[in-house]
Design an enzyme around this catalytic site. Structure first.
Site, PDB file in Angstrom:
ATOM      1  N   HIS A 212     -12.869  10.826  11.115  1.00 53.26           N
ATOM      2  CA  HIS A 212     -13.430  10.054  10.008  1.00 53.26           C
ATOM      3  C   HIS A 212     -13.538   8.555  10.325  1.00 53.26           C
ATOM      4  O   HIS A 212     -14.555   7.917  10.049  1.00 53.26           O
ATOM      5  CB  HIS A 212     -12.538  10.286   8.779  1.00 53.26           C
ATOM      6  CG  HIS A 212     -12.921   9.489   7.585  1.00 53.26           C
ATOM      7  ND1 HIS A 212     -14.085   9.708   6.893  1.00 53.26           N
ATOM      8  CD2 HIS A 212     -12.293   8.456   6.957  1.00 53.26           C
ATOM      9  CE1 HIS A 212     -14.166   8.863   5.883  1.00 53.26           C
ATOM     10  NE2 HIS A 212     -13.101   8.090   5.890  1.00 53.26           N
TER      11      HIS A 212
ATOM     12  N   SER B 299      -5.079  11.063  16.660  1.00 53.94           N
ATOM     13  CA  SER B 299      -3.698  11.227  16.182  1.00 53.94           C
ATOM     14  C   SER B 299      -2.882  11.963  17.242  1.00 53.94           C
ATOM     15  O   SER B 299      -2.043  12.801  16.943  1.00 53.94           O
ATOM     16  CB  SER B 299      -3.675  11.961  14.848  1.00 53.94           C
ATOM     17  OG  SER B 299      -4.434  13.147  14.950  1.00 53.94           O
TER      18      SER B 299
ATOM     19  N   ASP C 258       0.559   5.023  15.321  1.00 52.84           N
ATOM     20  CA  ASP C 258       1.199   4.334  14.205  1.00 52.84           C
ATOM     21  C   ASP C 258       2.504   5.006  13.788  1.00 52.84           C
ATOM     22  O   ASP C 258       2.991   4.799  12.685  1.00 52.84           O
ATOM     23  CB  ASP C 258       0.241   4.270  13.012  1.00 52.84           C
ATOM     24  CG  ASP C 258      -0.135   5.671  12.528  1.00 52.84           C
ATOM     25  OD1 ASP C 258       0.273   6.663  13.174  1.00 52.84           O
ATOM     26  OD2 ASP C 258      -0.826   5.772  11.506  1.00 52.84           O
TER      27      ASP C 258
ATOM     28  N   LYS D  37       0.861  -1.183   0.000  1.00 49.69           N
ATOM     29  CA  LYS D  37       0.000   0.000   0.000  1.00 49.69           C
ATOM     30  C   LYS D  37       0.888   1.220   0.000  1.00 49.69           C
ATOM     31  O   LYS D  37       1.788   1.344   0.834  1.00 49.69           O
ATOM     32  CB  LYS D  37      -0.911   0.038   1.219  1.00 49.69           C
ATOM     33  CG  LYS D  37      -1.782   1.315   1.216  1.00 49.69           C
ATOM     34  CD  LYS D  37      -2.871   1.290   2.255  1.00 49.69           C
ATOM     35  CE  LYS D  37      -2.354   1.650   3.630  1.00 49.69           C
ATOM     36  NZ  LYS D  37      -3.460   1.797   4.602  1.00 49.69           N
TER      37      LYS D  37
ATOM     38  N   MET E  87      -5.999   2.217  18.586  1.00 51.31           N
ATOM     39  CA  MET E  87      -5.849   2.124  17.132  1.00 51.31           C
ATOM     40  C   MET E  87      -5.172   3.333  16.485  1.00 51.31           C
ATOM     41  O   MET E  87      -4.928   3.335  15.283  1.00 51.31           O
ATOM     42  CB  MET E  87      -7.242   1.950  16.496  1.00 51.31           C
ATOM     43  CG  MET E  87      -8.052   0.781  17.042  1.00 51.31           C
ATOM     44  SD  MET E  87      -7.166  -0.807  16.942  1.00 51.31           S
ATOM     45  CE  MET E  87      -7.042  -0.994  15.163  1.00 51.31           C
ATOM     46  N   GLY E  88      -4.867   4.358  17.259  1.00 47.75           N
ATOM     47  CA  GLY E  88      -4.386   5.592  16.632  1.00 47.75           C
ATOM     48  C   GLY E  88      -2.881   5.712  16.515  1.00 47.75           C
ATOM     49  O   GLY E  88      -2.379   6.472  15.689  1.00 47.75           O
TER      50      GLY E  88
ATOM     51  N   ASN F 120     -14.040  13.402  22.990  1.00 46.27           N
ATOM     52  CA  ASN F 120     -13.164  13.878  21.919  1.00 46.27           C
ATOM     53  C   ASN F 120     -12.530  15.188  22.345  1.00 46.27           C
ATOM     54  O   ASN F 120     -13.133  15.978  23.072  1.00 46.27           O
ATOM     55  CB  ASN F 120     -13.960  14.085  20.621  1.00 46.27           C
ATOM     56  CG  ASN F 120     -13.027  14.289  19.423  1.00 46.27           C
ATOM     57  OD1 ASN F 120     -12.166  13.449  19.171  1.00 46.27           O
ATOM     58  ND2 ASN F 120     -13.209  15.383  18.698  1.00 46.27           N
TER      59      ASN F 120
ATOM     60  N   ARG G 244     -10.147  -1.954   6.998  1.00 46.36           N
ATOM     61  CA  ARG G 244      -9.190  -2.919   7.576  1.00 46.36           C
ATOM     62  C   ARG G 244      -8.777  -2.514   8.979  1.00 46.36           C
ATOM     63  O   ARG G 244      -8.436  -3.363   9.810  1.00 46.36           O
ATOM     64  CB  ARG G 244      -8.012  -3.163   6.639  1.00 46.36           C
ATOM     65  CG  ARG G 244      -7.064  -1.991   6.380  1.00 46.36           C
ATOM     66  CD  ARG G 244      -6.034  -1.827   7.474  1.00 46.36           C
ATOM     67  NE  ARG G 244      -4.766  -1.326   7.005  1.00 46.36           N
ATOM     68  CZ  ARG G 244      -3.937  -0.600   7.751  1.00 46.36           C
ATOM     69  NH1 ARG G 244      -4.288  -0.224   8.986  1.00 46.36           N
ATOM     70  NH2 ARG G 244      -2.777  -0.220   7.283  1.00 46.36           N
TER      71      ARG G 244
END
Lengths: 321, 321
Positions: B137, B199, B222, B67, B219-220, B159, B110
């Site tokens: 998003h 993020s 990376d 990717k 999950m944020g 948030n 995914r």
């Protein structure tokens, strides 16, 4: 998204456009306008394949992309080229994919262009004898390109499998030049320009073989462990390369640096010569060496040229992506 | 070569197929049948863009690919998604390019599938309250997928910009569930499953916030430097991840490892739970954590599924390449 299939490439781009693209991007790299990203190269553990990608960004030309592909030794038996490459370009302003281009012929053209750029800037002006080491698929591209940059009157060659030298002879004859199969000693003594393009893991051309003001374009070494020249020969040459980081890690200079015969700071960018920031060859008697490791920016440069030509010539396939 | 444009993806693949693809490839990774290549991630020095690629090879499914893409912060003003991704698949037997697939929706699918696989295998069986941290998003994809794996009766959320919480409320209401905006303390105390997808570069959810037998899907994180959870919270959890090497270098575990609160050997593969080689959660009171770093094999897995579906449904564009 624009698609340029492999079968269209030969009708779109030749040696002249490839040479210009590679010369320009070597200059951009040396100015700091273009840089390559780290190379990925993996033994995938299937079909004996080596797979990976080379990538980079040319800020001056806004060319962003990657070449993906590798070496599948079982392909030939299936009627396919063992080396399989595809080049992908992206819009540097948005990140959207811009083009997919067949990369097999382009890889041969951009590699031949690199050694020819080195010959233009570094070979003795009055070079008359071209020596070829290696007679594989890419050797023909190398020879055709090299003879456009000096007034050679003879080609001599050596290959590990002598029966393959007919390829070199056929191409030389097409070019109207005599060809002679020679020993490595004769090759090193007579040739003014030597191109080595093999996949050797042991030195082929030794220090004692080479005399006089020769320019050597060493094009085969692109992986840790590969070697075409004795390290001492590299050690006494004025050394140039496409990218210093690759030269010392996966290029021919890896061995001379490991042996302490040269330092990283002894290796010059060919782009510095193109830009007029290095004088290049200082005398006809000097031994110069170009360590052509092959960088992603070369692939991106020739692929960008192909896309422009494909659009101009109406053979670009456009897909709404 | 098969092309599946971005606009076709939504009509071809949903949460169920994405979940199966990701569950299978996590299992293959843990068996040693599939592995990811090193990640390339570059600040290209143009348009403030972060560009790179994730790639890998699934020997079991013969899925080879990458990717390519990144983050272009100026895209939104041009009516484009800031995150731009394209997935390329190659024939593992020959190295020829096989397919080009739009990767924007697939990236969201995914990523949601990964946290859902962790919920299926690690969340308390009787989980009733889902806590969401982050309302960007991807949060909607995460919520829709999560509710398919436990019988939640309430969603609570936090948030950094509270005005964005309407996204979470809208999706919860669509799903027929009540939504409540809460403090982080209330979220950590009440939620049985927490998904964090921000993020952030500073810890948001602190150790003191969380009590009871919670499962956290983080999950944020990376990238080196990003952080969503206080390291002490990670330190007292039973930790699972997609890929250990990424978890300790660019994932949430980078901080707890750096602080000496956990060792690399404390981090378990989620695939080991799927394969039955790790029992997963051992009691309803245990704190479990999934560090979802995002691997190239997830992209390759969902893209492979899309290509099969596109061919079956007659929407694959075939180009003679």
């Amino acid at each position: 998204m624009i698609i340029v299939p492999e079968k269209e490439i030969a009708g779109l781009i030749g040696r002249k456009e490839s040479f210009e693209a590679v010369e320009n991007v070597f200059a951009a790299m040396s100015r700091g306008d273009a840089y390559n990203f780290p190379v990925i190269r993996e033994n995938i553990g299937h079909a004996d394949a080596l797979y990976g990608f080379k990538s980079g960004f040319d800020r001056a030309g806004l060319a962003l992309g990657l070449k993906s592909g590798g070496y599948w030794p079982g392909n030939e038996a299936k009627g396919l080229t063992n080396h399989q490459s595809t080049i992908f370009l992206f819009d540097a302003d948005t990140g959207k994919v811009k083009a997919v281009i067949g990369g097999n012929l382009l890889t041969a053209l951009r590699t031949a262009a690199a050694s020819s750029v080195s010959i233009k800037y570094l070979a003795p002006k009055n070079a008359k004898v071209l020596g070829m080491i290696g007679a594989g698929h890419q050797s023909a591209f190398q020879m055709r390109s090299a003879v456009e940059h000096r007034d050679f009157d003879k080609i001599i060659g050596w290959n590990y499998h002598p029966e393959m030298l007919s390829r070199l002879e056929d191409v030389a004859n097409e070019l109207g030049l005599p060809f002679e199969a020679v020993s490595l000693g004769q090759l090193g003594a007579e040739a003014d320009v030597i191109i080595s393009i093999t996949s050797s893991f042991d030195p082929i051309l030794m220090d004692a073989h080479v005399s006089g003001g020769t320019h050597i374009a060493c094009m085969g070494t692109d992986t840790k462990g590969k070697q075409e020249l004795e390290a001492a020969l590299v050690g006494r040459a004025t050394v140039f390369t496409d990218e210093v980081a690759q030269s010392i890690s996966i290029g021919e200079c890896q061995h001379a640096v490991a042996d302490g015969l040269i330092a990283e700071s002894d290796i010059n960018e060919l782009g510095a010569v193109i830009n007029g920031n290095h004088t290049g060859r200082s005398s006809e008697d000097e031994l110069t060496l170009f360590d052509g490791t092959g960088v992603g920016l070369q692939d991106i440069a020739v692929a960008s040229a192909v896309v422009d030509l494909a659009v101009k010539n109406g053979v670009a396939i456009e897909v709404d992506f």
